[in-house]
Write a protein that holds these residues in place. Structure first.
Motif, short mmCIF file in Angstrom:
data_model
loop_
_atom_site.label_atom_id
_atom_site.label_comp_id
_atom_site.label_asym_id
_atom_site.label_seq_id
_atom_site.Cartn_x
_atom_site.Cartn_y
_atom_site.Cartn_z
N ALA A 1 0.84 -1.20 0.00
CA ALA A 1 0.00 0.00 0.00
C ALA A 1 0.87 1.24 0.00
CB ALA A 1 -0.90 -0.01 1.23
N GLU B 1 -1.80 -7.58 -3.63
CA GLU B 1 -2.85 -6.55 -3.65
C GLU B 1 -2.15 -5.19 -3.65
OE1 GLU B 1 -5.50 -7.35 -0.38
OE2 GLU B 1 -6.90 -5.80 -1.03
N VAL C 1 -2.61 -1.05 -3.23
CA VAL C 1 -3.52 -0.03 -2.68
C VAL C 1 -2.81 1.32 -2.70
CG1 VAL C 1 -4.90 0.63 -0.65
CG2 VAL C 1 -4.42 -1.79 -1.07
N CYS D 1 -3.26 5.05 -0.78
CA CYS D 1 -4.01 5.81 0.23
C CYS D 1 -3.74 7.29 -0.02
CB CYS D 1 -3.57 5.39 1.63
SG CYS D 1 -3.91 3.63 1.94
N LYS E 1 -6.39 -0.53 -5.72
CA LYS E 1 -7.50 -0.29 -4.78
C LYS E 1 -7.30 1.05 -4.06
CE LYS E 1 -8.58 -5.09 -4.28
NZ LYS E 1 -8.60 -6.26 -3.41
N GLY F 1 -7.55 3.79 -0.98
CA GLY F 1 -7.53 3.95 0.48
C GLY F 1 -7.48 5.41 0.87
N TYR G 1 -9.95 0.86 1.85
CA TYR G 1 -9.04 0.78 3.01
C TYR G 1 -8.90 2.16 3.66
CZ TYR G 1 -7.31 -3.88 1.76
OH TYR G 1 -7.20 -5.22 1.51
#
Ligand code: PEP
Length: 250
Positions: free
Chosen positions: A7, A36, A38, A40, A59, A61, A89
């Motif tokens: 992430a 995965e 991510v 943010c 993804k 976040g 997230y």
């Protein structure tokens, strides 16, 4: 099977134009990721990021969430607001929040509960300061942060939580914990989780390392048995750098 999770924590970086450009560069570079992925992003970039990641494997976040569902909390953002923007997230208890904004184990716990109730997944950060490490308090500190952060959280909800072990002295400093140091502390964290939720749940929990993780050290860190991912600050702000971390296993 656990899936590793890398992430990016953009912190207070990137306006909307920068967000669009960075995601445009990043998406093709990480399209083949086995872990995965991510990002943010700052609250103000969420809507632009949501559109830019459509059709990609990236993804979304956020970096914080308030503990109340709504009300007189000037400057704060609720779980419902994040969920509406398709945020998946949320980072909670980052050391910068603890250090500069008075975040405590109790507020981290309250935010975590609100995030889970609102249908978000949590990246729960723990980690010791340099002073705490040098005085031999690392284990005590991370165990306290884990027990406090997870207090009252049901075992079933642990599946929606990722823990990030981030030694404060390694964040943004260029100093990385050695792979062995990171692994040892993460083992201590997992043991604390095992005491709370049992062996199966603790083994299934993904625990990231964070702190000056980059293209050069990612492979070594990720090869450690206890490390299930990375939370990446500085190196997440340039597409090739972040993509190189995402490809730690190549
Ligand atoms: C972070 O802020 O979560 C972090 C790990 O930062 P950096 O990678 O820049 O040390």
């Amino acid at each position: 099977m656990k899936r590793d999770i890398i992430a990016g924590n953009w912190k207070m970086n990137n306006t909307q134009a920068g967000t669009k450009a960075l995601i445009k560069d990043l998406a093709p570079l990480v399209a083949d990721a086995t872990c995965e992925v991510v990002i943010c992003v700052p609250f103000t970039d969420i809507e632009v990021a949501r559109k830019a990641i459509r059709g990609t494997n990236i993804k979304l976040g956020a970096q914080n969430v308030h503990w109340a569902p709504k009300g007189a909390f000037t400057g704060e953002i609720s779980a419902e607001m994040l969920k509406e923007l398709k945020v998946e997230y949320v980072i909670i208890g980052h050391s910068e929040r603890r250090q500069y904004f008075g975040e405590t184990d109790a507020s981290v716990n309250a935010r975590t509960k609100a995030a889970l109730l609102g249908g978000l997944k949590v990246i729960l950060c723990v980690g010791e300061t340099l002073e705490e490490r040098e005085s031999g308090k690392t284990a005590e500190v991370v165990i306290r942060q884990i027990n406090g952060g997870l207090e009252g959280i049901e075992k079933a909800d642990l599946k929606k939580i990722v823990v990030a072990y981030e030694p404060v002295w390694a964040i943004g400093t260029g100093k990385t914990a050695t792979a062995q140091e990171a692994n040892d502390t993460i083992a201590i964290i997992r043991k604390a989780v095992r005491k709370l939720y049992g062996k199966t749940a603790a083994n299934a929990l993904r625990i990231q390392y964070g702190g000056s993780m980059n293209a050069k050290n990612a492979s070594e860190l990720m090869a450690m048995p206890e490390i299930d991912g990375g939370l990446i600050g500085g190196a997440s702000l340039k597409a090739p750098d972040f993509a190189a971390v995402v490809h730690y296993n190549k």
